[in-house]
Design a protein around this motif. Sequence first.
Motif, PDB file in Angstrom:
ATOM      1  N   PHE A 275       0.828  -1.201   0.000  1.00  0.00           N
ATOM      2  CA  PHE A 275       0.000   0.000   0.000  1.00  0.00           C
ATOM      3  C   PHE A 275       0.866   1.256   0.000  1.00  0.00           C
ATOM      4  O   PHE A 275       1.729   1.425   0.868  1.00  0.00           O
ATOM      5  CB  PHE A 275      -0.920   0.029   1.219  1.00  0.00           C
ATOM      6  N   VAL A 276       0.654   2.125  -0.973  1.00  0.00           N
ATOM      7  CA  VAL A 276       1.278   3.440  -0.963  1.00  0.00           C
ATOM      8  C   VAL A 276       0.339   4.372  -0.207  1.00  0.00           C
ATOM      9  O   VAL A 276      -0.817   4.568  -0.604  1.00  0.00           O
ATOM     10  CB  VAL A 276       1.523   3.959  -2.387  1.00  0.00           C
ATOM     11  N   VAL A 277       0.829   4.924   0.880  1.00  0.00           N
ATOM     12  CA  VAL A 277       0.004   5.752   1.758  1.00  0.00           C
ATOM     13  C   VAL A 277       0.435   7.208   1.620  1.00  0.00           C
ATOM     14  O   VAL A 277       1.616   7.529   1.714  1.00  0.00           O
ATOM     15  CB  VAL A 277       0.132   5.302   3.228  1.00  0.00           C
ATOM     16  N   THR A 278      -0.553   8.073   1.385  1.00  0.00           N
ATOM     17  CA  THR A 278      -0.317   9.515   1.295  1.00  0.00           C
ATOM     18  C   THR A 278      -1.203  10.190   2.327  1.00  0.00           C
ATOM     19  O   THR A 278      -2.399   9.892   2.415  1.00  0.00           O
ATOM     20  CB  THR A 278      -0.654  10.047  -0.106  1.00  0.00           C
ATOM     21  N   SER A 279      -0.616  11.079   3.100  1.00  0.00           N
ATOM     22  CA  SER A 279      -1.401  11.788   4.099  1.00  0.00           C
ATOM     23  C   SER A 279      -0.698  13.094   4.462  1.00  0.00           C
ATOM     24  O   SER A 279       0.387  13.396   3.945  1.00  0.00           O
ATOM     25  CB  SER A 279      -1.610  10.926   5.353  1.00  0.00           C
ATOM     26  N   ALA A 280      -1.335  13.865   5.341  1.00  0.00           N
ATOM     27  CA  ALA A 280      -0.775  15.151   5.759  1.00  0.00           C
ATOM     28  C   ALA A 280      -1.268  15.471   7.159  1.00  0.00           C
ATOM     29  O   ALA A 280      -2.276  14.914   7.636  1.00  0.00           O
ATOM     30  CB  ALA A 280      -1.187  16.257   4.794  1.00  0.00           C
ATOM     31  N   ILE A 281      -0.550  16.340   7.813  1.00  0.00           N
ATOM     32  CA  ILE A 281      -0.969  16.844   9.116  1.00  0.00           C
ATOM     33  C   ILE A 281      -0.539  18.295   9.221  1.00  0.00           C
ATOM     34  O   ILE A 281       0.575  18.655   8.839  1.00  0.00           O
ATOM     35  CB  ILE A 281      -0.356  16.000  10.264  1.00  0.00           C
ATOM     36  N   GLN A 282      -1.452  19.133   9.668  1.00  0.00           N
ATOM     37  CA  GLN A 282      -1.134  20.539   9.882  1.00  0.00           C
ATOM     38  C   GLN A 282      -1.789  20.995  11.164  1.00  0.00           C
ATOM     39  O   GLN A 282      -3.008  20.824  11.353  1.00  0.00           O
ATOM     40  CB  GLN A 282      -1.608  21.401   8.713  1.00  0.00           C
ATOM     41  N   GLN A 283      -0.971  21.528  12.060  1.00  0.00           N
ATOM     42  CA  GLN A 283      -1.451  21.963  13.365  1.00  0.00           C
ATOM     43  C   GLN A 283      -2.231  20.849  14.053  1.00  0.00           C
ATOM     44  O   GLN A 283      -3.259  21.074  14.689  1.00  0.00           O
ATOM     45  CB  GLN A 283      -2.299  23.233  13.235  1.00  0.00           C
ATOM     46  N   GLY A 284      -1.720  19.636  13.898  1.00  0.00           N
ATOM     47  CA  GLY A 284      -2.318  18.487  14.556  1.00  0.00           C
ATOM     48  C   GLY A 284      -3.534  17.901  13.866  1.00  0.00           C
ATOM     49  O   GLY A 284      -4.105  16.920  14.342  1.00  0.00           O
ATOM     50  N   ILE A 285      -3.961  18.460  12.758  1.00  0.00           N
ATOM     51  CA  ILE A 285      -5.156  17.994  12.047  1.00  0.00           C
ATOM     52  C   ILE A 285      -4.742  17.154  10.840  1.00  0.00           C
ATOM     53  O   ILE A 285      -3.909  17.571  10.033  1.00  0.00           O
ATOM     54  CB  ILE A 285      -6.025  19.178  11.592  1.00  0.00           C
ATOM     55  N   ILE A 286      -5.346  15.980  10.721  1.00  0.00           N
ATOM     56  CA  ILE A 286      -5.103  15.083   9.592  1.00  0.00           C
ATOM     57  C   ILE A 286      -6.324  15.156   8.681  1.00  0.00           C
ATOM     58  O   ILE A 286      -7.388  14.627   9.018  1.00  0.00           O
ATOM     59  CB  ILE A 286      -4.890  13.633  10.063  1.00  0.00           C
ATOM     60  N   PRO A 287      -6.231  15.807   7.531  1.00  0.00           N
ATOM     61  CA  PRO A 287      -7.416  15.977   6.685  1.00  0.00           C
ATOM     62  C   PRO A 287      -7.801  14.734   5.889  1.00  0.00           C
ATOM     63  O   PRO A 287      -8.960  14.581   5.511  1.00  0.00           O
ATOM     64  CB  PRO A 287      -7.016  17.120   5.753  1.00  0.00           C
ATOM     65  N   PHE A 288      -6.854  13.850   5.595  1.00  0.00           N
ATOM     66  CA  PHE A 288      -7.161  12.696   4.760  1.00  0.00           C
ATOM     67  C   PHE A 288      -6.068  11.657   4.891  1.00  0.00           C
ATOM     68  O   PHE A 288      -4.944  11.953   5.333  1.00  0.00           O
ATOM     69  CB  PHE A 288      -7.272  13.107   3.286  1.00  0.00           C
ATOM     70  N   VAL A 289      -6.397  10.448   4.492  1.00  0.00           N
ATOM     71  CA  VAL A 289      -5.424   9.387   4.270  1.00  0.00           C
ATOM     72  C   VAL A 289      -5.788   8.728   2.947  1.00  0.00           C
ATOM     73  O   VAL A 289      -6.918   8.247   2.783  1.00  0.00           O
ATOM     74  CB  VAL A 289      -5.414   8.334   5.386  1.00  0.00           C
ATOM     75  N   LYS A 290      -4.885   8.750   2.001  1.00  0.00           N
ATOM     76  CA  LYS A 290      -5.111   8.110   0.716  1.00  0.00           C
ATOM     77  C   LYS A 290      -4.251   6.858   0.630  1.00  0.00           C
ATOM     78  O   LYS A 290      -3.078   6.868   1.034  1.00  0.00           O
ATOM     79  CB  LYS A 290      -4.752   9.056  -0.430  1.00  0.00           C
ATOM     80  N   LEU A 291      -4.835   5.778   0.129  1.00  0.00           N
ATOM     81  CA  LEU A 291      -4.113   4.528  -0.015  1.00  0.00           C
ATOM     82  C   LEU A 291      -4.259   4.023  -1.442  1.00  0.00           C
ATOM     83  O   LEU A 291      -5.371   4.002  -1.985  1.00  0.00           O
ATOM     84  CB  LEU A 291      -4.656   3.460   0.944  1.00  0.00           C
ATOM     85  N   GLU A 292      -3.142   3.631  -2.025  1.00  0.00           N
ATOM     86  CA  GLU A 292      -3.144   3.004  -3.338  1.00  0.00           C
ATOM     87  C   GLU A 292      -2.662   1.575  -3.178  1.00  0.00           C
ATOM     88  O   GLU A 292      -1.552   1.339  -2.681  1.00  0.00           O
ATOM     89  CB  GLU A 292      -2.247   3.757  -4.305  1.00  0.00           C
ATOM     90  N   ALA A 293      -3.505   0.636  -3.562  1.00  0.00           N
ATOM     91  CA  ALA A 293      -3.206  -0.782  -3.388  1.00  0.00           C
ATOM     92  C   ALA A 293      -2.515  -1.311  -4.632  1.00  0.00           C
ATOM     93  O   ALA A 293      -3.174  -1.595  -5.642  1.00  0.00           O
ATOM     94  CB  ALA A 293      -4.483  -1.556  -3.102  1.00  0.00           C
ATOM     95  N   ALA A 294      -1.218  -1.447  -4.583  1.00  0.00           N
ATOM     96  CA  ALA A 294      -0.480  -1.904  -5.754  1.00  0.00           C
ATOM     97  C   ALA A 294      -0.886  -3.315  -6.155  1.00  0.00           C
ATOM     98  O   ALA A 294      -0.983  -3.631  -7.341  1.00  0.00           O
ATOM     99  CB  ALA A 294       1.025  -1.850  -5.476  1.00  0.00           C
ATOM    100  N   GLN A 295      -1.128  -4.164  -5.161  1.00  0.00           N
ATOM    101  CA  GLN A 295      -1.466  -5.561  -5.446  1.00  0.00           C
ATOM    102  C   GLN A 295      -2.860  -5.945  -4.986  1.00  0.00           C
ATOM    103  O   GLN A 295      -3.310  -7.058  -5.256  1.00  0.00           O
ATOM    104  CB  GLN A 295      -0.447  -6.491  -4.771  1.00  0.00           C
ATOM    105  N   GLY A 296      -3.555  -5.043  -4.293  1.00  0.00           N
ATOM    106  CA  GLY A 296      -4.865  -5.388  -3.752  1.00  0.00           C
ATOM    107  C   GLY A 296      -4.727  -6.161  -2.456  1.00  0.00           C
ATOM    108  O   GLY A 296      -3.635  -6.386  -1.942  1.00  0.00           O
ATOM    109  N   GLY A 297      -5.857  -6.570  -1.889  1.00  0.00           N
ATOM    110  CA  GLY A 297      -5.839  -7.327  -0.648  1.00  0.00           C
ATOM    111  C   GLY A 297      -6.469  -6.563   0.491  1.00  0.00           C
ATOM    112  O   GLY A 297      -6.932  -5.427   0.343  1.00  0.00           O
ATOM    113  N   MET A 298      -6.497  -7.184   1.662  1.00  0.00           N
ATOM    114  CA  MET A 298      -7.109  -6.589   2.836  1.00  0.00           C
ATOM    115  C   MET A 298      -6.184  -5.517   3.420  1.00  0.00           C
ATOM    116  O   MET A 298      -4.999  -5.754   3.633  1.00  0.00           O
ATOM    117  CB  MET A 298      -7.384  -7.659   3.882  1.00  0.00           C
ATOM    118  N   CYS A 299      -6.757  -4.353   3.654  1.00  0.00           N
ATOM    119  CA  CYS A 299      -6.023  -3.256   4.277  1.00  0.00           C
ATOM    120  C   CYS A 299      -6.504  -3.078   5.702  1.00  0.00           C
ATOM    121  O   CYS A 299      -7.723  -3.052   5.962  1.00  0.00           O
ATOM    122  CB  CYS A 299      -6.225  -1.967   3.488  1.00  0.00           C
ATOM    123  N   ARG A 300      -5.579  -2.946   6.624  1.00  0.00           N
ATOM    124  CA  ARG A 300      -5.884  -2.702   8.032  1.00  0.00           C
ATOM    125  C   ARG A 300      -5.162  -1.444   8.460  1.00  0.00           C
ATOM    126  O   ARG A 300      -3.950  -1.341   8.297  1.00  0.00           O
ATOM    127  CB  ARG A 300      -5.456  -3.893   8.893  1.00  0.00           C
TER     128      ARG A 300
END
Length: 831
Positions: A758-783
């Motif tokens: 999983f390629v994970v993209t995210s951000a945090i500013q002043q303690g706030i996390i607006p999103f988490v994006k995940l790209e599943a290169a091979q697929g499968g269960m994500c936890r």
Amino acid sequence: MKHLISLLCSGLCAVTHLYAYTDHKDTTAVNYAAIASAADLDYDRPVARSEEGMPVGNGRMGTLVWTVPSSLKFQLNRVDVFGNSSGSNSFYERNTDYCNGTGYMDIDFGQDVFTAPAFHQHLSVYEGQSVVSGKNISVRGLVWEKEDVLALEITDQRKETLPVTTMLHMLRMPVTRKGSHTAVSGLRQEGDYIVLTQEFREDGYYCSSALVAAVSGRAAEAEQNSTTTIRLRTLPGSGVYNIYAATAASFDPGEDVVKAAIGKLEAARKRGFSALVNDNRDWWRKFWERSYIQLHSADGQADYVAQQYAWYLYIMGSSSRGSYPVKFNGMLWSTNGDERKWGHLYWGANQSCLYNALFQTDHMELLEPMFDMYSRAYDSYAVAARQQWGSEGVYIPETTGFDNTPSLPDSIAAEMRDLYLVRKPWGQRSQAFKNYAYTKMPFLSRWNWKKDEGWKQGIWHSATKSNSTFGHVSHIFSRGAKIAYQYWLRYEYTQDTAWLRQRAYPMIKGVAEFYRNFPNVRKEKDGRYHIYHINDNESIWDGHNTVEEMSAMRGILPVAIKAARLLHTDADMVPVWQEFLDHLSPLPQHTAAGKTTWSRSLLPVLQGNPSGHPDGNTMPVWFFDLCTLESSPGIQQIGNDTYNTYFDNGIDSTAGVYVLSKLPATGALLGRREAVQYLVPNQLRRRKNEEVLSNRMDLSEGYQTTNVQRLGRAAEALQLALCQSVPAGPGKDNVIRVFAAWPPSWDAQFSLLCRGGFVVTSAIQQGIIPFVKLEAAQGGMCRIRNPWKGRVALFRNGKKAQVLKGGLLSFATARGEKVMLQRERQSEAFE
């Protein structure tokens, strides 16, 4: 710098508006050029020492670029040039073996041109290009990505034109002998090329290299002006022209390395300098887009860390794409010949500093040289396991050469087993064994009990370090388990089943079988398996159940079992390994003041403090996922109590961190924000009175050891603080956490690879996390652990697909699918 910080801030601020978009796009608008360029080097005066030059390389060949008043200087180094093999009998004195150098090259302009204030030197890490300018002279330089060629574009605008001389210098005298080793260097002209060759021979060993140079765009004449130097003098003239230098190397005496090098140079010359620039720009652009980390904090600490991280990636991209891994001690950046402290061998602990952090960068190509080297030597490791230790499977030494571990005569092997397994008193070793060991390289693990005593009356004297079979790295087996675990990690990060079957599983199984069959592993009356007469890294000699070896067994056996099941193979071995694992002794512990911590060894030990905490440079419990944020509360408590013993005064800005230390990374794995905020910057800066060179590298290992070990360790910690994917134990399901150990005053944005592919993209500013994006290169269960409190909206293809609840979020993914997670109350604009 202010402009750069503004660029970084603008990128970070943009992420807070991500949730306002109604389609599934990556709206983070990453400025990769700005992120990489933060690590550029810029000098307004010449460096005082060659080691501070600017590095350029293509992963196989590299050089620092530095100047003296009249000349531009280089030493062209390769990852595949070695003066001798591991079987050498000529380098029994420490630090005398050598590697990697092909020759010096100077470009002399006939007068002082590189002096302040007219001097400027700049290195673009986004393009892999160096520019040096002086008095009416400007030189652009790069090492071509496609072939092993240093290409220079020279602009000469001097009113009084002078000849410019390109010189190749030998690294030693034309013929050098040491025992049965010979190093023969030669110079010659061939067509319009000047050529420097090297041939290294010892018994059946052979290695050769060639360095060739030529001028394009200006007439030149060649001449040899000494036994060690050949030069190519251009005729006077102004304007723009090019100088090219290429290298080649081979272990085959039938291969013409001069012809190979000339072929590379001609390919570059036909392409032309501008085309080479474009080739490199394209390669580096794609390199930087594989992953990124962008940071900012008001005090500038986060920006500094991000700069060093980008520099680490540049150095590894420039030096780790060849047939062999780049060495910790000097890398491709030697400038004073090819001798260096610690010689040509690879120390596993030191190499791990360079390579452990690369998994999350999504640059598996940079890890391949390491895997290739160990896989090539697999059969010899199997022989070493049987000959040296009377075991099965494979034995990978802590300290090894680039080649196979040499086999032993049967009689020497039989006596070695008795001595090294402590079945025969050390004082009773035979004269035949002493004679055989006398000329062996003392840094090799199997001969590391040897102690140098110097030359006396023309004879080299050596003794034993402890009047026993033990030395610093003589009885370390955990390195094999760590290497095998890295093979497993590569599978986990890529989900490449073919790799698991063909490359990883044989190594994993081999190490598991080595431990299971090791003669000094035995089941005691307590019903547990114990291991005796082993080291705990370099600190404990002749220990019992050391934390390194117990952690290694508890780490490698579960993944051997899981891998066998995944591959539907060795069904008969699975219950055998499981029984061994179920009855292993626990990790050694020490209890004081009501707190239990892991310790180094049980008694008895020959040398070292058994109750001391695990080695801070290796932290074996955490390497093998035996203590993570997914572990039980009891395990985490022991882990944190153990961690606290390293810092009697707590962790703050004054806490010093050693170059090789894994304490910052372990702190991140434990979720310790203070470890990241203070230890990571401190590791990068080094401790008081420890020098960092102008090019951000250091000489921490001694002379000729220009390296970035501390940067690799800090990079690993930084990645784990931003995003970690860890199981509750080795071989168990991995769980992703974002910002698990993140300082609250630091803003960040990243894209990193996690286990599961999983390629994970995210951000945090002043303690706030607006999103988490995940790209599943091979697929499968994500936890993934819920980064927010409450309900989480999951978007597929830009549309809200479901709402997830709870602390652990689990969902299926398809191959190549992109998924976005956001706090449910922020997602109303999507509905």
